[in-house]
Each structure stands twice: as C-alpha cells, then as structure tokens.
Design a protein around this motif. Structure first.
Motif, PDB file in Angstrom:
ATOM      1  N   LEU A  31       3.097   0.790  -4.343  1.00  0.00           N
ATOM      2  CA  LEU A  31       3.643   1.724  -3.352  1.00  0.00           C
ATOM      3  C   LEU A  31       4.764   2.497  -4.032  1.00  0.00           C
ATOM      4  N   VAL A  32       4.683   3.822  -3.994  1.00  0.00           N
ATOM      5  CA  VAL A  32       5.636   4.677  -4.696  1.00  0.00           C
ATOM      6  C   VAL A  32       6.386   5.554  -3.704  1.00  0.00           C
ATOM      7  N   ARG A  33       7.701   5.580  -3.813  1.00  0.00           N
ATOM      8  CA  ARG A  33       8.509   6.555  -3.086  1.00  0.00           C
ATOM      9  C   ARG A  33       8.396   7.881  -3.837  1.00  0.00           C
ATOM     10  N   VAL A  34       7.794   8.876  -3.204  1.00  0.00           N
ATOM     11  CA  VAL A  34       7.514  10.145  -3.874  1.00  0.00           C
ATOM     12  C   VAL A  34       8.799  10.952  -4.028  1.00  0.00           C
ATOM     13  N   GLU A  72       8.216   1.155  -5.201  1.00  0.00           N
ATOM     14  CA  GLU A  72       8.926   0.410  -4.160  1.00  0.00           C
ATOM     15  C   GLU A  72       8.333  -0.974  -3.906  1.00  0.00           C
ATOM     16  N   ALA A  73       7.054  -1.145  -4.178  1.00  0.00           N
ATOM     17  CA  ALA A  73       6.412  -2.442  -3.974  1.00  0.00           C
ATOM     18  C   ALA A  73       5.166  -2.508  -4.841  1.00  0.00           C
ATOM     19  N   VAL A  74       4.762  -3.714  -5.191  1.00  0.00           N
ATOM     20  CA  VAL A  74       3.557  -3.899  -6.004  1.00  0.00           C
ATOM     21  C   VAL A  74       2.660  -4.937  -5.345  1.00  0.00           C
ATOM     22  N   GLY A  75       1.360  -4.768  -5.527  1.00  0.00           N
ATOM     23  CA  GLY A  75       0.396  -5.726  -5.002  1.00  0.00           C
ATOM     24  C   GLY A  75       0.075  -6.804  -6.012  1.00  0.00           C
ATOM     25  N   ASP A  76      -0.774  -7.723  -5.617  1.00  0.00           N
ATOM     26  CA  ASP A  76      -1.204  -8.790  -6.514  1.00  0.00           C
ATOM     27  C   ASP A  76      -1.910  -8.204  -7.731  1.00  0.00           C
ATOM     28  N   GLY A  77      -1.692  -8.836  -8.860  1.00  0.00           N
ATOM     29  CA  GLY A  77      -2.380  -8.431 -10.072  1.00  0.00           C
ATOM     30  C   GLY A  77      -1.740  -7.285 -10.824  1.00  0.00           C
ATOM     31  N   VAL A  78      -0.652  -6.733 -10.300  1.00  0.00           N
ATOM     32  CA  VAL A  78       0.046  -5.654 -11.006  1.00  0.00           C
ATOM     33  C   VAL A  78       0.938  -6.269 -12.070  1.00  0.00           C
ATOM     34  N   ARG A  82       6.811  -2.339 -12.375  1.00  0.00           N
ATOM     35  CA  ARG A  82       7.679  -3.174 -11.551  1.00  0.00           C
ATOM     36  C   ARG A  82       8.425  -2.318 -10.536  1.00  0.00           C
ATOM     37  N   VAL A  83       8.929  -2.974  -9.490  1.00  0.00           N
ATOM     38  CA  VAL A  83       9.753  -2.285  -8.507  1.00  0.00           C
ATOM     39  C   VAL A  83      10.938  -1.639  -9.223  1.00  0.00           C
TER      40      VAL A  83
END
Length: 310
Positions: A31-34, A72-78, A82-83
C-alpha cells in the motif's frame, strides 16, 4: 480516502473524484501513499473501454497507473520493500488506481525511488520509460554504435527512446513537428525531419526504426532500414500484430512490467539521463478538469500532467 474513478466506460464526463475504502495489501502487494501520479494516453483509452476484454465490466473502476510515493503497509511475502520506503512504479492494467490518495500495487511492479529524484519526476517515467527500453533493447536489440530513427521523437515514448539510445552510445535521428525541430536537436537528435518527410535521403541508414507514436507508412520505415535492421512499433493495431507474426523486419512491443526494467528506468532517471518534461502539476481535487483538458487538447500538450495530493 479519495480517488478518480468511473462507473461505466465512456468519455471524460464519466470521471468522478469519489471516496473509496482502500483494500489491504494482499500477498506480494504493498500500500503506497501517493505523492505524485502521471497521466498517460492509455489512461483515456482504457477508460473508454478499448481494453474491456482485459479490464472487465466490474465498476467502479479506478484511473491512473504511474505513481511515486511512500510505502505505508506491506502484505505477506513482501521482502524487497519496507514501510517508509520511497518508491516509484505502476499498477496492473486491470487494477489501476494511481490517481488517488493511496494505491495498492504489486511489489514486483515497484522499485526504490532514487534519493535525488523528486516524486514528480519519478512518477513521469515508468510507462514511457519501460516501453522505450523494451522496444529498443528487447525487440530492437540495440547495441552501441547503432543508428536509430525515432518517429515522433518528442512524445513520451519517443523522448525516452532518444535518451536511452544516446546513453547506450547509439546515434539518433527522428521526426517531429517542424516547429519543434530545435527542441529535438537540443535533445541530441540529428538529423531532424518533419512527420511528412521523404525517406529517400535517409535510405538504408538505420539499424532500428522505432515508431513511437502516430502512423509511419511501413514502406517508408522499410526504406530507412539497413539490411538486417528492425522496425519496432509501440502501436499494437490489428494490422501491425498480423504483420509482426510474418517473416520480415516489423516487431510490435506491448510493454510489460519487469522489475529489472523498472529498476533500469529508475536508475537512469536518478542519474539524469532519462527525464520527461512536466507541463502541469495539479492537486487531486483539480485533476478531473485537468485530465479532461489534456484529453481534449492532448496534441498541444508539451510534457506530462502530474497529479499530487490535495
């Protein structure tokens, strides 16, 4: 959170700036803050439904592909990002969503933003840079010392191709509007010809002829080629796709997000050898009218439209 989306395929009148609930990043997603997003011609074509066989008929659909921002956030396997990382990249065609406060993207489609590169300049390069790189290197087999002709050398893909070819020690000629010839020469293009040029004086001079935008008659492109040269088109029209499977010099590139290619483009942008001019920067709250204006008068645009928060 807000983003630009639409509830049916159509013209610019279907675009809306609306609230939405961002999805949590899934496996392999972030998840990216644009901080900046860039418009491309494909944004409008996809919204009109030209790729509905890929994008489907589920609405609302979001708009925008190229972006730069902060994770801002990462899912499993990333594992690579990093945040807090500053990144650039794009979204899959089916997902889109870069014209927004936040966007979910696949980790493999996103790379670290070079520290000295602004978010605005970073957002301007992914699609056009990757398309030019894959057209020249993957399809055109570009080598140092090659002579390259770029048709529409000052468009987004064309300008990127000129810079990539020059950085790889090729020589570049190209076509553009007569009124922009001096700009093309300043970029390193020589000779520069108009769009309706006679190919005879340039016959058999080029290892690669890249059709970066607009029509170039195949007969003219063939006349420019050295023996064994390649014509590469970024226009996947039915006629071009049909010709490309037949024996001959024509090849069609449909750009695909390859992590290594995105990293190459990002590195070149950070080094200053790959840049796109920015014509206008607007906040998200004013993006719908700015996108509409760009779409309706796009032939007159000189550089990228960048959308920032606000």
């Amino acid at each position: 959170m807000k983003r630009i989306q639409y509830h049916q395929y159509g013209g610019p009148e279907v675009m809306r700036l609306e609230e939405f609930e961002p999805a949590r990043p899934g496996t392999g997603e972030i998840l990216v803050r644009v901080r900046a997003a860039a418009a491309n011609p494909m944004d409008f074509g996809i919204r009109e439904g030209r790729m509905k066989q890929v994008t489907g008929r589920r609405f609302p659909r979001a708009m925008g592909y190229d972006f730069a921002g902060v994770v801002e956030a990462v899912g499993d396997g990333v594992t690579r990002l990093r945040v807090g990382d500053e990144v650039l990249g794009g979204t899959p065609i089916k997902a889109a969503g870069a014209f927004a406060d936040v966007v979910v993207a696949r980790e493999r489609d996103v790379v670290h933003k070079p520290a000295g590169l602004s978010f605005e300049d970073a957002a301007a390069v992914p699609t056009v840079g990757i398309t030019a790189l894959q057209a020249l290197v993957s399809k055109g087999r570009l080598r140092a010392g090659h002579a390259v002709f770029v048709h529409s050398c000052l468009g987004g893909v064309g300008r990127s191709a000129v810079q990539i070819a020059l950085a790889r020690q090729a020589t570049v000629a190209g076509s553009c509007r007569d009124s922009a010839a001096d700009e093309a020469r300043a970029l390193g293009v020589e000779p520069v010809v108009g769009f309706d040029f006679d190919p005879a004086p340039l016959a058999r001079r080029f290892d690669i002829v890249l059709v970066a935008a607009g029509p170039l008659p195949l007969k003219s492109a063939r006349a420019l080629l050295k023996p064994g040269g390649r014509i590469v088109s970024v226009l996947p029209t039915p006629a071009n796709l049909a010709r490309s499977v037949l024996p001959g010099p024509l090849h069609v590139v449909i750009a695909r997000p390859v992590t290594e290619d995105i990293e190459t483009v990002a590195r070149a942008a950070g080094e200053g050898t790959l840049r796109q001019p920015i014509a206008r920067t607007v906040p998200l709250s004013q993006a719908v009218p700015a996108l509409t204006e760009l779409e309706q008068g796009g032939a007159n645009a000189r550089g990228k439209l960048i959308i920032t928060p606000g």
